[in-house]
Scaffold this motif. Structure first.
Motif, PDB file in Angstrom:
ATOM      1  N   VAL B 258       0.846  -1.203   0.000  1.00  0.00           N
ATOM      2  CA  VAL B 258       0.000   0.000   0.000  1.00  0.00           C
ATOM      3  C   VAL B 258       0.876   1.246   0.000  1.00  0.00           C
ATOM      4  O   VAL B 258       1.917   1.287   0.647  1.00  0.00           O
ATOM      5  N   THR B 259       0.427   2.254  -0.741  1.00  0.00           N
ATOM      6  CA  THR B 259       1.032   3.580  -0.652  1.00  0.00           C
ATOM      7  C   THR B 259      -0.085   4.512  -0.183  1.00  0.00           C
ATOM      8  O   THR B 259      -1.126   4.627  -0.837  1.00  0.00           O
ATOM      9  N   ALA B 260       0.126   5.128   0.973  1.00  0.00           N
ATOM     10  CA  ALA B 260      -0.958   5.938   1.553  1.00  0.00           C
ATOM     11  C   ALA B 260      -0.526   7.383   1.704  1.00  0.00           C
ATOM     12  O   ALA B 260       0.651   7.675   1.915  1.00  0.00           O
ATOM     13  N   ARG B 261      -1.509   8.290   1.602  1.00  0.00           N
ATOM     14  CA  ARG B 261      -1.247   9.724   1.792  1.00  0.00           C
ATOM     15  C   ARG B 261      -1.816  10.150   3.140  1.00  0.00           C
ATOM     16  O   ARG B 261      -2.929   9.766   3.495  1.00  0.00           O
ATOM     17  N   PHE B 262      -1.046  10.915   3.885  1.00  0.00           N
ATOM     18  CA  PHE B 262      -1.491  11.411   5.196  1.00  0.00           C
ATOM     19  C   PHE B 262      -1.493  12.929   5.146  1.00  0.00           C
ATOM     20  O   PHE B 262      -0.449  13.560   5.316  1.00  0.00           O
ATOM     21  N   PRO B 263      -2.660  13.539   4.905  1.00  0.00           N
ATOM     22  CA  PRO B 263      -2.682  15.005   4.825  1.00  0.00           C
ATOM     23  C   PRO B 263      -2.565  15.641   6.212  1.00  0.00           C
ATOM     24  O   PRO B 263      -2.832  14.994   7.226  1.00  0.00           O
ATOM     25  N   GLY B 264      -2.191  16.900   6.226  1.00  0.00           N
ATOM     26  CA  GLY B 264      -2.154  17.684   7.468  1.00  0.00           C
ATOM     27  C   GLY B 264      -1.158  17.171   8.484  1.00  0.00           C
ATOM     28  O   GLY B 264      -1.411  17.186   9.682  1.00  0.00           O
ATOM     29  N   THR B 265       0.018  16.702   8.020  1.00  0.00           N
ATOM     30  CA  THR B 265       1.023  16.189   8.957  1.00  0.00           C
ATOM     31  C   THR B 265       1.891  17.336   9.476  1.00  0.00           C
ATOM     32  O   THR B 265       2.467  18.082   8.689  1.00  0.00           O
ATOM     33  N   MET B 266       1.935  17.470  10.795  1.00  0.00           N
ATOM     34  CA  MET B 266       2.772  18.513  11.410  1.00  0.00           C
ATOM     35  C   MET B 266       4.195  17.968  11.575  1.00  0.00           C
ATOM     36  O   MET B 266       4.362  16.803  11.945  1.00  0.00           O
ATOM     37  N   ASN B 267       5.177  18.813  11.360  1.00  0.00           N
ATOM     38  CA  ASN B 267       6.586  18.443  11.494  1.00  0.00           C
ATOM     39  C   ASN B 267       6.905  17.080  10.860  1.00  0.00           C
ATOM     40  O   ASN B 267       7.318  16.151  11.541  1.00  0.00           O
ATOM     41  N   PRO B 268       6.690  16.965   9.557  1.00  0.00           N
ATOM     42  CA  PRO B 268       6.951  15.668   8.923  1.00  0.00           C
ATOM     43  C   PRO B 268       8.447  15.349   8.890  1.00  0.00           C
ATOM     44  O   PRO B 268       9.264  16.254   8.764  1.00  0.00           O
ATOM     45  N   PRO B 269       8.802  14.079   9.017  1.00  0.00           N
ATOM     46  CA  PRO B 269      10.214  13.715   8.919  1.00  0.00           C
ATOM     47  C   PRO B 269      10.703  13.843   7.472  1.00  0.00           C
ATOM     48  O   PRO B 269       9.897  13.976   6.553  1.00  0.00           O
ATOM     49  N   ALA B 270      12.011  13.784   7.305  1.00  0.00           N
ATOM     50  CA  ALA B 270      12.595  13.959   5.971  1.00  0.00           C
ATOM     51  C   ALA B 270      12.185  12.819   5.045  1.00  0.00           C
ATOM     52  O   ALA B 270      11.800  11.736   5.513  1.00  0.00           O
ATOM     53  N   ALA B 271      12.265  13.096   3.739  1.00  0.00           N
ATOM     54  CA  ALA B 271      11.930  12.066   2.757  1.00  0.00           C
ATOM     55  C   ALA B 271      12.848  10.858   2.933  1.00  0.00           C
ATOM     56  O   ALA B 271      14.004  11.001   3.334  1.00  0.00           O
ATOM     57  N   PHE B 272      12.318   9.733   2.658  1.00  0.00           N
ATOM     58  CA  PHE B 272      13.003   8.431   2.764  1.00  0.00           C
ATOM     59  C   PHE B 272      13.339   8.029   4.199  1.00  0.00           C
ATOM     60  O   PHE B 272      14.130   7.125   4.422  1.00  0.00           O
ATOM     61  N   SER B 273      12.709   8.738   5.158  1.00  0.00           N
ATOM     62  CA  SER B 273      12.886   8.310   6.563  1.00  0.00           C
ATOM     63  C   SER B 273      12.126   7.005   6.772  1.00  0.00           C
ATOM     64  O   SER B 273      11.039   6.824   6.235  1.00  0.00           O
ATOM     65  N   PRO B 274      12.707   6.121   7.569  1.00  0.00           N
ATOM     66  CA  PRO B 274      11.978   4.884   7.864  1.00  0.00           C
ATOM     67  C   PRO B 274      10.863   5.160   8.867  1.00  0.00           C
ATOM     68  O   PRO B 274      11.043   5.925   9.822  1.00  0.00           O
ATOM     69  N   VAL B 275       9.706   4.597   8.653  1.00  0.00           N
ATOM     70  CA  VAL B 275       8.563   4.770   9.568  1.00  0.00           C
ATOM     71  C   VAL B 275       7.932   3.402   9.838  1.00  0.00           C
ATOM     72  O   VAL B 275       8.292   2.415   9.199  1.00  0.00           O
ATOM     73  N   THR B 276       7.030   3.392  10.797  1.00  0.00           N
ATOM     74  CA  THR B 276       6.239   2.193  11.048  1.00  0.00           C
ATOM     75  C   THR B 276       4.807   2.516  10.658  1.00  0.00           C
ATOM     76  O   THR B 276       4.287   3.573  11.031  1.00  0.00           O
ATOM     77  N   VAL B 277       4.209   1.630   9.901  1.00  0.00           N
ATOM     78  CA  VAL B 277       2.826   1.835   9.451  1.00  0.00           C
ATOM     79  C   VAL B 277       1.947   0.803  10.155  1.00  0.00           C
ATOM     80  O   VAL B 277       2.365  -0.343  10.367  1.00  0.00           O
ATOM     81  N   GLY B 278       0.746   1.228  10.546  1.00  0.00           N
ATOM     82  CA  GLY B 278      -0.129   0.284  11.244  1.00  0.00           C
ATOM     83  C   GLY B 278      -1.584   0.502  10.917  1.00  0.00           C
ATOM     84  O   GLY B 278      -1.967   1.524  10.324  1.00  0.00           O
ATOM     85  N   ILE B 279      -2.384  -0.463  11.303  1.00  0.00           N
ATOM     86  CA  ILE B 279      -3.843  -0.332  11.171  1.00  0.00           C
ATOM     87  C   ILE B 279      -4.475  -1.098  12.325  1.00  0.00           C
ATOM     88  O   ILE B 279      -3.975  -2.167  12.737  1.00  0.00           O
ATOM     89  N   LEU B 280      -5.527  -0.550  12.897  1.00  0.00           N
ATOM     90  CA  LEU B 280      -6.215  -1.238  13.990  1.00  0.00           C
ATOM     91  C   LEU B 280      -6.938  -2.462  13.446  1.00  0.00           C
ATOM     92  O   LEU B 280      -7.489  -2.424  12.334  1.00  0.00           O
ATOM     93  N   ALA B 281      -6.964  -3.527  14.227  1.00  0.00           N
ATOM     94  CA  ALA B 281      -7.645  -4.760  13.811  1.00  0.00           C
ATOM     95  C   ALA B 281      -9.124  -4.484  13.529  1.00  0.00           C
ATOM     96  O   ALA B 281      -9.731  -5.117  12.664  1.00  0.00           O
ATOM     97  N   GLU B 282      -9.689  -3.477  14.239  1.00  0.00           N
ATOM     98  CA  GLU B 282     -11.107  -3.133  14.068  1.00  0.00           C
ATOM     99  C   GLU B 282     -11.392  -2.557  12.682  1.00  0.00           C
ATOM    100  O   GLU B 282     -12.530  -2.552  12.234  1.00  0.00           O
ATOM    101  N   HIS B 283     -10.351  -2.006  12.031  1.00  0.00           N
ATOM    102  CA  HIS B 283     -10.562  -1.326  10.748  1.00  0.00           C
ATOM    103  C   HIS B 283     -10.373  -2.242   9.537  1.00  0.00           C
ATOM    104  O   HIS B 283     -10.508  -1.804   8.404  1.00  0.00           O
ATOM    105  N   VAL B 284     -10.005  -3.476   9.792  1.00  0.00           N
ATOM    106  CA  VAL B 284      -9.839  -4.431   8.687  1.00  0.00           C
ATOM    107  C   VAL B 284     -11.168  -5.185   8.541  1.00  0.00           C
ATOM    108  O   VAL B 284     -11.747  -5.620   9.531  1.00  0.00           O
ATOM    109  N   SER B 285     -11.637  -5.318   7.281  1.00  0.00           N
ATOM    110  CA  SER B 285     -12.953  -5.956   7.072  1.00  0.00           C
ATOM    111  C   SER B 285     -12.824  -7.234   6.243  1.00  0.00           C
ATOM    112  O   SER B 285     -11.946  -7.336   5.381  1.00  0.00           O
ATOM    113  N   LEU B 286     -13.723  -8.161   6.520  1.00  0.00           N
ATOM    114  CA  LEU B 286     -13.812  -9.376   5.705  1.00  0.00           C
ATOM    115  C   LEU B 286     -14.629  -9.058   4.459  1.00  0.00           C
ATOM    116  O   LEU B 286     -15.611  -8.303   4.529  1.00  0.00           O
ATOM    117  N   ARG B 287     -14.238  -9.619   3.338  1.00  0.00           N
ATOM    118  CA  ARG B 287     -14.942  -9.359   2.085  1.00  0.00           C
ATOM    119  C   ARG B 287     -15.267 -10.676   1.373  1.00  0.00           C
ATOM    120  O   ARG B 287     -14.488 -11.635   1.446  1.00  0.00           O
TER     121      ARG B 287
END
Lengths: 246, 363
Positions: B258-287
């Motif tokens: 996934v490539t996601a956009r996060f608008p309105g980020t305050m004090n964003p880190p520099a480009a190519f900084s390593p980050v951790t991405v997550g999602i709550l189990a509640e937000h994942v749906s069965l299809r």
């Protein structure tokens, strides 16, 4: 097995037990004085020891301070040093300038009833601290913290929470210290001597009788000491039971 | 209001570092953290059992940092309740009044109300060792509140109770808190307890407050992966910042594709900084065909690795074409509707990119 060892030793006294001698010994003024001296002396010594030991035991139980381990070890001193050595140390102390000043201006201890009490007191103080510390250790500190959060001063928390909850241990410590004081010999003979009708406690009276080869009289006094001690311990067990259920 | 500023304290080899904490007047704040994180040390410092190396504690604007415990105006409920075993229930709940020398006519009206609210009227002549766990908790609550504290400190007091009793006491505590406008600081490792009782939470890990805020904000946007893991969020993956424009951040997460956009980020880190991405189990749906994915959703297919019911169903999803493992929750009716079984294959899930969150990666 343990019962057989102690029971056997007591029963073996029967070999030299003569009822007329026992009656005579029990009725003698000297024996009655020894019993009275031992009981009164042990009671005062145990009372003083508990009074002095309680704050020390509480501090050792509750506070972490510098040299705590050293102080704790020093308090073991009367437990590891023989009573005779303790008595000798006391005697030597009363021969130095400070000791002499105390003897001359405060209380005369050497060869007096006060000396009997002091010798017993010094011997049991360490035991009393050790026993009381265990009692205070068993009272959760958290209870005093709760008491203080409810507005109690440290002093009030001690008297309304720690002390009432340690009462069983306090009574047990008093009784065991008292029993140890009752049988105290080594330190007492060093400080107070062996003066009949003055400083002759029951253990000293036993020693004196044995020294004069009066086996029957010795047996009679041993039985008196054992009976007094057992009666006191039974009373204490009964009292402890009452306190536990109070 | 309780305000803890730059608090530093040490006990043994453990240190609390620069703790800042605010508990609003009449609100409940929970300090959450795993065992050994410093919760009890923090509580001891606020109680006055532990001297501070630095910082101060203000209660209703008054500096109580150097005040003795008895003058701090605290109501303390420890983990083991701490009822005085040699006093009756009445003796326990009137202890504070006696200790402070308050005449009966002054404390009796409040005491009567608390006794009625907690239903301990029948227990007044009994000793603590004759009470059940729940009764003891109630008595301890009344005792703490009868002293009219400016701050109530709760040190995991409901931990030892069974589930139903615990919930009953949570409700009681919540009712008392809102009725009397109590300011409460709760220390616990139990997420559910904190979410139920508190308005705001702080996450304490290794002697440091890692995040503070409203409970829903902290849960949905954990500040670090340590916080996320403590909150039970396992869906965390490595990502990289690949773009920044107009305050929006573009993050790529190759693990889930996934490539996601996060608008309105305050004090964003520099480009190519390593980050951790997550999602709550509640937000994942069965299809499936009857529950089709939304156009914006990222879809993955795989199998169920674990199907476990603990109040709600936890499903552990294993992606078919990568080692990716992902948690999701489902209600009973969802499990029935999809006819899910342990080990089932051909499972499809949908991840809405808008539900993803990111945080700087910790080494």
């Amino acid at each position: 097995m343990v019962l057989a060892v102690y029971g056997g030793l007591i029963v073996s006294l029967g070999w030299f037990l003569e009822l007329p001698t026992l009656r005579l010994t029990l009725a003698s003024t000297r024996t009655l004085f020894s019993i009275q001296l031992s009981l009164v002396g042990a009671t005062i010594a145990a009372f003083l020891a508990i009074l002095l030991a309680a704050p020390a035991a509480y501090a050792l139980s509750r506070y972490r301070f510098r040299f705590r381990e050293v102080i704790d070890t020093i308090l073991e001193f009367p437990i590891i040093v023989s009573p005779a050595a303790l008595g000798a140390i006391l005697l030597i102390f009363f021969n130095n300038p400070l000791g002499e000043w105390i003897q001359d201006h405060a209380v005369r201890f050497v060869f007096t009833f006060a000396g009997v009490v002091l010798a017993q007191f010094i011997t049991i103080l360490g035991v009393a601290v050790r026993l009381l510390k265990t009692s205070f250790d068993e009272v959760p500190l958290e209870l005093e913290t709760v008491a203080r959060s409810l507005g109690a001063t440290p002093r009030r928390a001690f008297f309304t929470v720690a002390l009432p909850l340690a009462r069983r241990g306090l009574l047990a410590a008093f009784i065991l210290s008292w029993a140890k004081a009752l049988g105290e010999f080594g330190a007492t003979i060093m400080v107070a001597g062996t003066m009949a009708m003055r400083t002759e406690t029951l253990p000293i009276a036993i020693f004196m009788r044995l020294a004069s080869a009066d086996i029957e009289g010795t047996v009679a006094l041993i039985l008196v000491l054992v009976a007094t001690g057992l009666a006191a311990l039974s009373l204490s067990r009964w009292l402890l039971g009452k306190v536990a259920h109070a | 209001m309780l305000k803890v500023e730059s608090l530093r304290a040490a006990t043994g080899g453990f240190r609390l570092r620069d703790i800042d904490l605010k508990v609003g007047e009449g609100s409940c704040h929970a300090v959450l953290g795993p065992s050994g994180s410093g919760k009890s040390t923090l509580l001891n410092a606020i109680l006055g059992l532990l001297p501070l190396q630095k910082g101060c504690i203000l209660l209703r604007g008054v500096d109580i940092t150097h005040q003795p415990i008895e003058r701090r105006g605290l109501g303390y409920l420890p983990q083991r309740i701490g009822l005085f075993p040699h006093l009756t229930v009445l003796g326990n709940i009137t202890y504070s009044a006696r200790a402070r020398g308050v005449p009966a006519e002054k404390y009796q009206p409040l005491l009567d109300k608390l006794v009625e609210a907690t239903g301990i009227g029948e227990l007044l002549s009994r000793f603590p060792d004759t009470l059940s766990g729940g009764e003891r908790q109630r008595v301890a609550l009344v005792r703490a509140l009868a002293s009219q504290p400016r701050l109530v400190l709760l040190d995991e007091p409901f931990t030892a109770l069974n589930e139903s009793l615990r919930r009953e006491l949570w409700w009681l505590m919540r009712d008392l808190q809102s009725h009397y406008g109590l300011t409460v600081l709760l220390v616990t490792h139990n997420l559910e307890e904190a979410y139920f009782l508190a308005d705001t939470i702080s996450i304490l890990i290794d002697g440091e407050i890692k995040q503070s805020g409203h409970k829903s904000e902290v849960y949905s946007h954990p500040a670090t992966s340590a916080v996320a893991r403590f909150l039970g969020i396992n869906n965390l993956w490595d990502g990289t910042i690949i773009g920044q424009d107009d305050g929006a951040l573009t993050v790529a997460c190759p693990t889930i594709g996934v490539t996601a956009r996060f608008p309105g980020t305050m004090n964003p880190p520099a480009a190519f900084s390593p980050v951790t991405v997550g999602i709550l189990a509640e937000h994942v749906s069965l299809r499936d065909a009857a529950h089709p994915s939304k156009p914006s959703e990222h879809v993955l297919t795989g199998q169920i690795r674990l199907l476990d019911c603990n109040g709600r169903w936890l499903i552990q999803f294993h992606h078919d074409s990568s080692p990716l493992v992902l948690d999701l929750y489902a209600a009973q009716r969802t499990v029935d509707a999809f006819g899910l079984t342990d080990g089932q294959t051909g499972i499809t899930i949908g991840l809405p990119p808008s539900a993803l969150f990111w945080m700087p990666r910790e080494e």
